[in-house]
Scaffold this motif. Structure first.
Motif, mmCIF file in Angstrom:
data_model
loop_
_atom_site.group_PDB
_atom_site.id
_atom_site.type_symbol
_atom_site.label_atom_id
_atom_site.label_comp_id
_atom_site.label_asym_id
_atom_site.label_seq_id
_atom_site.Cartn_x
_atom_site.Cartn_y
_atom_site.Cartn_z
ATOM 1 N N PRO A 26 0.831 -1.205 0.000
ATOM 2 C CA PRO A 26 0.000 0.000 0.000
ATOM 3 C C PRO A 26 0.866 1.256 0.000
ATOM 4 C CG PRO A 26 -0.698 -1.553 1.713
ATOM 5 C CD PRO A 26 0.620 -2.031 1.200
ATOM 6 N N GLN A 27 0.386 2.267 -0.667
ATOM 7 C CA GLN A 27 1.072 3.559 -0.633
ATOM 8 C C GLN A 27 0.763 4.289 0.673
ATOM 9 O OE1 GLN A 27 0.002 6.860 -3.489
ATOM 10 N NE2 GLN A 27 2.014 6.302 -4.293
ATOM 11 N N LEU A 28 -0.461 4.129 1.138
ATOM 12 C CA LEU A 28 -0.893 4.742 2.396
ATOM 13 C C LEU A 28 -1.518 3.667 3.271
ATOM 14 C CD1 LEU A 28 -1.545 7.315 4.141
ATOM 15 C CD2 LEU A 28 -3.742 7.367 2.943
ATOM 16 N N GLN A 29 -1.073 3.579 4.518
ATOM 17 C CA GLN A 29 -1.633 2.654 5.495
ATOM 18 C C GLN A 29 -2.075 3.448 6.722
ATOM 19 O OE1 GLN A 29 2.165 0.291 5.274
ATOM 20 N NE2 GLN A 29 0.761 -1.439 5.493
ATOM 21 N N VAL A 30 -3.363 3.440 6.971
ATOM 22 C CA VAL A 30 -3.916 4.088 8.168
ATOM 23 C C VAL A 30 -4.248 2.981 9.161
ATOM 24 C CG1 VAL A 30 -5.797 5.492 9.086
ATOM 25 C CG2 VAL A 30 -4.822 6.020 6.843
ATOM 26 N N ARG A 31 -3.683 3.074 10.353
ATOM 27 C CA ARG A 31 -3.851 2.018 11.349
ATOM 28 C C ARG A 31 -4.336 2.598 12.673
ATOM 29 N NH1 ARG A 31 -3.879 -0.373 7.528
ATOM 30 N NH2 ARG A 31 -2.495 -2.006 6.714
ATOM 31 N N ASN A 32 -5.526 2.154 13.092
ATOM 32 C CA ASN A 32 -6.092 2.501 14.404
ATOM 33 C C ASN A 32 -6.091 4.007 14.655
ATOM 34 O OD1 ASN A 32 -4.151 -0.256 15.065
ATOM 35 N ND2 ASN A 32 -6.362 -0.395 15.335
ATOM 36 N N LEU A 33 -6.455 4.756 13.634
ATOM 37 C CA LEU A 33 -6.439 6.222 13.728
ATOM 38 C C LEU A 33 -7.608 6.728 14.566
ATOM 39 C CD1 LEU A 33 -5.120 8.883 12.693
ATOM 40 C CD2 LEU A 33 -6.796 8.822 10.828
ATOM 41 N N SER A 34 -7.293 7.576 15.533
ATOM 42 C CA SER A 34 -8.313 8.182 16.387
ATOM 43 C C SER A 34 -8.029 9.669 16.533
ATOM 44 C CB SER A 34 -8.335 7.531 17.775
ATOM 45 O OG SER A 34 -8.722 6.171 17.689
ATOM 46 N N VAL A 35 -9.074 10.471 16.360
ATOM 47 C CA VAL A 35 -8.982 11.920 16.558
ATOM 48 C C VAL A 35 -10.110 12.330 17.496
ATOM 49 C CG1 VAL A 35 -8.996 14.192 15.478
ATOM 50 C CG2 VAL A 35 -8.016 12.237 14.254
ATOM 51 N N TYR A 36 -9.754 12.789 18.684
ATOM 52 C CA TYR A 36 -10.729 13.207 19.686
ATOM 53 C C TYR A 36 -10.573 14.704 19.945
ATOM 54 C CZ TYR A 36 -10.787 8.164 20.764
ATOM 55 O OH TYR A 36 -10.858 6.797 20.682
ATOM 56 N N PHE A 37 -11.701 15.380 20.160
ATOM 57 C CA PHE A 37 -11.689 16.796 20.511
ATOM 58 C C PHE A 37 -12.183 16.955 21.945
ATOM 59 C CE2 PHE A 37 -12.350 16.799 15.871
ATOM 60 C CZ PHE A 37 -11.242 17.554 15.494
ATOM 61 N N PRO A 38 -11.448 17.685 22.787
ATOM 62 C CA PRO A 38 -11.886 17.862 24.174
ATOM 63 C C PRO A 38 -13.140 18.720 24.264
ATOM 64 C CG PRO A 38 -9.978 19.241 23.706
ATOM 65 C CD PRO A 38 -10.185 18.373 22.502
ATOM 66 N N VAL A 39 -14.051 18.325 25.149
ATOM 67 C CA VAL A 39 -15.271 19.091 25.412
ATOM 68 C C VAL A 39 -15.126 19.717 26.794
ATOM 69 C CG1 VAL A 39 -17.778 18.993 25.658
ATOM 70 C CG2 VAL A 39 -16.619 17.520 23.990
ATOM 71 N N GLU A 40 -15.218 21.048 26.849
ATOM 72 C CA GLU A 40 -14.986 21.753 28.100
ATOM 73 C C GLU A 40 -16.210 22.545 28.515
ATOM 74 O OE1 GLU A 40 -11.555 24.070 27.120
ATOM 75 O OE2 GLU A 40 -10.161 22.465 27.630
ATOM 76 N N ARG A 41 -16.273 22.846 29.804
ATOM 77 C CA ARG A 41 -17.391 23.614 30.345
ATOM 78 C C ARG A 41 -16.834 24.684 31.279
ATOM 79 N NH1 ARG A 41 -21.763 20.055 33.154
ATOM 80 N NH2 ARG A 41 -20.010 19.696 34.572
ATOM 81 N N GLY A 42 -17.524 25.812 31.340
ATOM 82 C CA GLY A 42 -17.070 26.889 32.201
ATOM 83 C C GLY A 42 -16.590 28.080 31.399
ATOM 84 N N ILE A 43 -16.695 29.269 31.984
ATOM 85 C CA ILE A 43 -16.297 30.492 31.291
ATOM 86 C C ILE A 43 -14.902 30.937 31.738
ATOM 87 C CG2 ILE A 43 -16.860 32.922 30.915
ATOM 88 C CD1 ILE A 43 -19.805 32.177 31.297
ATOM 89 N N VAL A 44 -14.709 31.058 33.041
ATOM 90 C CA VAL A 44 -13.412 31.485 33.562
ATOM 91 C C VAL A 44 -12.507 30.283 33.805
ATOM 92 C CG1 VAL A 44 -12.226 32.713 35.407
ATOM 93 C CG2 VAL A 44 -14.451 33.522 34.589
ATOM 94 N N PHE A 45 -13.005 29.343 34.576
ATOM 95 C CA PHE A 45 -12.234 28.126 34.863
ATOM 96 C C PHE A 45 -12.768 26.998 33.990
ATOM 97 C CE2 PHE A 45 -12.195 30.679 38.759
ATOM 98 C CZ PHE A 45 -10.828 30.840 38.927
ATOM 99 N N ARG A 46 -12.048 26.720 32.931
ATOM 100 C CA ARG A 46 -12.473 25.702 31.988
ATOM 101 C C ARG A 46 -12.201 24.316 32.556
ATOM 102 N NH1 ARG A 46 -15.709 27.468 28.363
ATOM 103 N NH2 ARG A 46 -15.000 25.962 26.800
ATOM 104 N N LYS A 47 -13.178 23.438 32.442
ATOM 105 C CA LYS A 47 -13.044 22.074 32.932
ATOM 106 C C LYS A 47 -13.431 21.101 31.835
ATOM 107 C CE LYS A 47 -14.678 18.881 36.501
ATOM 108 N NZ LYS A 47 -15.601 18.699 37.652
ATOM 109 N N ARG A 48 -12.561 20.135 31.582
ATOM 110 C CA ARG A 48 -12.858 19.131 30.565
ATOM 111 C C ARG A 48 -13.888 18.148 31.117
ATOM 112 N NH1 ARG A 48 -7.742 16.224 28.592
ATOM 113 N NH2 ARG A 48 -7.363 18.297 27.719
ATOM 114 N N ILE A 49 -14.965 17.958 30.346
ATOM 115 C CA ILE A 49 -16.026 17.063 30.790
ATOM 116 C C ILE A 49 -16.152 15.821 29.909
ATOM 117 C CG2 ILE A 49 -17.358 18.921 31.855
ATOM 118 C CD1 ILE A 49 -19.142 18.923 29.353
ATOM 119 N N GLY A 50 -15.350 15.744 28.866
ATOM 120 C CA GLY A 50 -15.417 14.567 28.005
ATOM 121 C C GLY A 50 -14.666 14.775 26.709
ATOM 122 N N TRP A 51 -14.834 13.813 25.811
ATOM 123 C CA TRP A 51 -14.171 13.852 24.510
ATOM 124 C C TRP A 51 -15.188 13.610 23.406
ATOM 125 C CZ3 TRP A 51 -9.083 15.144 24.037
ATOM 126 C CH2 TRP A 51 -8.301 15.062 25.189
#
Length: 341
Positions: free
Chosen positions: A6-31
């Motif tokens: 293969p010219q290109l092999q993609v293996r177990n690729l994962s892209v997650y974006f953090p989900v945050e809550r709060g205005i001043v003090f940001r807190k990650r609540i999930g992905w």
């Protein structure tokens, strides 16, 4: 077509974006799992279509492969090298062989640069930041000659070179984008919905142009689209994505002739047939409910809540992409409705 390496092999690729809550003090609540553990191959000289509904992770996958999006885990092996492990200098060198055609032909072009400069920019950057041999081989006359030859290849007259993006039609702007992508003579071109922003009459012209260029320059395409009808005659193989996962991979003929996954069958049933009597007679697969939120991904099959054939096992166990008995090895599906090899 070389099926051995293969010219290109993609293996177990994962892209997650953090989900945050709060205005001043940001807190990650999930992905938000935009792309969740996908694997596939692309072979030299072929066209691979990557299709699915809007928001299923197609463009995120494309940008991750091009290293325009950060990756959480996985491997992206291009010409034997993992792009995620390359230094900045090594990645710049590798990018000569991997280029992108973007979706919006207007926003992807600098409005302050004329057509000539838009196409010449990759060559100038390579001459400026590349190795000494690159700087010597990319003199201004050489760059100008290559730009004019590329303009001719994509159907733009030399007289248009000094015009700016706003002076072109959508189809002409996309031709500039294609010429720019080909400036460094790449091997693999990622086309991120290159015709979705164009009129239907122009779409066929751009697709035919891309096919002609593929034959002339020996290009490999990863073609992103949400419309199966667009990729039907363009792609050799098609990858179907749903909610960040791959549910089916097959040749174009097998996918259209004998789709296996319930989601693929639903997608194909929505493609209009240009024969009114046949269109009225055929049955449609209507999916119930909405696409689940990628914030609350179930442990089982992502499609289970909308699948008309879901079983108890589908709710709790996620099926792996595998070959089905009696089907060619290139046809893989992630579904418990079939006996796997």
């Amino acid at each position: 077509m070389n099926r051995r390496m293969p010219q290109l092999q993609v293996r177990n690729l994962s892209v997650y974006f953090p989900v945050e809550r709060g205005i001043v003090f940001r807190k990650r609540i999930g992905w938000l799992k935009a792309v969740d553990d996908i694997s596939f191959d692309v072979y030299p000289g072929e066209s691979v279509g990557l299709v699915g509904e809007s928001g299923c992770g197609k463009s995120t996958t494309a940008m991750a492969i091009a290293r325009l999006q950060e990756v959480n885990k996985g491997e992206i092996i291009f010409n034997g090298r993992d792009l995620l492990k390359l230094s900045s200098e090594e990645l710049r060198s590798a990018r000569k062989d991997l280029q992108v055609i973007f979706q919006d032909p207007y926003s992807s072009l600098d409005p302050r640069m004329n057509a000539f400069d838009c196409i010449a920019e990759p060559l100038r950057v390579q001459a400026l930041r590349g190795k000494k041999a690159d700087r010597q081989s990319l003199s201004q006359p050489v760059i100008a000659d290559k730009v004019y030859r590329l303009m001719d290849k994509v159907g733009l007259a030399k007289e248009y070179a000094q015009r700016y993006p706003h002076e072109f039609s959508g189809g002409q702007r996309q031709r500039i984008g294609i010429a720019r992508a080909l400036a460094l003579s790449p091997q693999l071109v990622i086309a991120d919905e290159p015709v979705s922003a164009l009129d239907v009459s122009i779409q066929a012209q751009i697709l035919n142009l891309m096919k002609d260029l593929q034959g002339e320059f020996g290009l490999t395409y990863l073609f992103i689209a949400h419309n199966l009808a667009v990729v039907s005659n363009f792609s050799d193989r098609i990858i179907v994505m749903y909610l960040g996962t791959i549910v089916e991979i097959a040749s174009s003929e097998e996918l259209y002739g004998a789709p296996l996954h319930p989601y693929t069958r639903a997608l194909l049933s929505a493609v209009p047939i240009p024969d009114p009597p046949q269109e009225r007679k055929r049955s449609r697969t209507i999916l119930k409910g909405d696409v689940p939120s990628p914030l609350n991904m179930r442990t089982g099959c992502p499609f289970a809540d909308r699948c008309p054939d879901a079983k108890a096992r589908c709710q709790n166990e996620r099926p792996k992409l595998s070959t089905v008995k009696g089907i060619t090895a290139e046809h893989q599906v992630a579904c418990y409705l079939y006996d796997k090899v």
